[in-house]
Design a protein around this motif. Sequence first.
Motif, PDB file in Angstrom:
ATOM      1  N   VAL A 136      16.534  24.359   2.185  1.00  0.00           N
ATOM      2  CA  VAL A 136      15.782  23.278   1.545  1.00  0.00           C
ATOM      3  C   VAL A 136      14.406  23.155   2.184  1.00  0.00           C
ATOM      4  CG1 VAL A 136      15.693  20.775   1.192  1.00  0.00           C
ATOM      5  CG2 VAL A 136      17.827  22.010   0.825  1.00  0.00           C
ATOM      6  N   SER A 137      14.334  23.271   3.491  1.00  0.00           N
ATOM      7  CA  SER A 137      13.049  23.174   4.189  1.00  0.00           C
ATOM      8  C   SER A 137      12.114  24.298   3.789  1.00  0.00           C
ATOM      9  CB  SER A 137      13.265  23.192   5.702  1.00  0.00           C
ATOM     10  OG  SER A 137      14.009  22.070   6.109  1.00  0.00           O
ATOM     11  N   ALA A 138      12.674  25.461   3.480  1.00  0.00           N
ATOM     12  CA  ALA A 138      11.848  26.601   3.104  1.00  0.00           C
ATOM     13  C   ALA A 138      11.162  26.391   1.763  1.00  0.00           C
ATOM     14  CB  ALA A 138      12.694  27.871   3.068  1.00  0.00           C
TER      15      ALA A 138
ATOM     16  N   VAL B  87       5.754  18.570  -3.516  1.00  0.00           N
ATOM     17  CA  VAL B  87       7.021  18.103  -4.065  1.00  0.00           C
ATOM     18  C   VAL B  87       7.390  16.815  -3.332  1.00  0.00           C
ATOM     19  CG1 VAL B  87       9.468  18.619  -4.391  1.00  0.00           C
ATOM     20  CG2 VAL B  87       7.776  20.457  -4.578  1.00  0.00           C
ATOM     21  N   PRO B  88       7.375  15.672  -4.054  1.00  0.00           N
ATOM     22  CA  PRO B  88       7.664  14.406  -3.366  1.00  0.00           C
ATOM     23  C   PRO B  88       9.123  14.309  -2.953  1.00  0.00           C
ATOM     24  CG  PRO B  88       7.470  14.050  -5.731  1.00  0.00           C
ATOM     25  CD  PRO B  88       7.117  15.490  -5.475  1.00  0.00           C
ATOM     26  N   ALA B  89       9.340  13.673  -1.838  1.00  0.00           N
ATOM     27  CA  ALA B  89      10.702  13.445  -1.360  1.00  0.00           C
ATOM     28  C   ALA B  89      11.380  12.417  -2.253  1.00  0.00           C
ATOM     29  CB  ALA B  89      10.672  12.956   0.082  1.00  0.00           C
TER      30      ALA B  89
END
Length: 99
Positions: free
Chosen positions: A42-44, A50-52
């Motif tokens: 997911v971090s990659a 892209v908003p959280a």
Amino acid sequence: MPDITPEVVSHLAHLARIALTDDEITRLTGELGQIVDSVAKVSAVATPDVPATSHPIPLGMVTREDVVGQTLTTEQALSGAPEHELGQFKVSSILGEEQ
């Protein structure tokens, strides 16, 4: 990123003061490894544009109007109480004499 080993799981359990059996350490080693891998994936792909989000589907207000409906009278509310006094439920003290 460090690999999740049984030693790491044992160390984390010790820091958290959680007693784990050898079987639990083995099982948690695999589970924590999968979690770390998933977070890395997911971090990659997470980029600043892209908003959280906390929920994948936008939620609107799910409340209704506050409308007064039929309510119980004091007598009806207290009718099933084992004890009542001055229009209030009477309960025994749980804090002792310091009140």
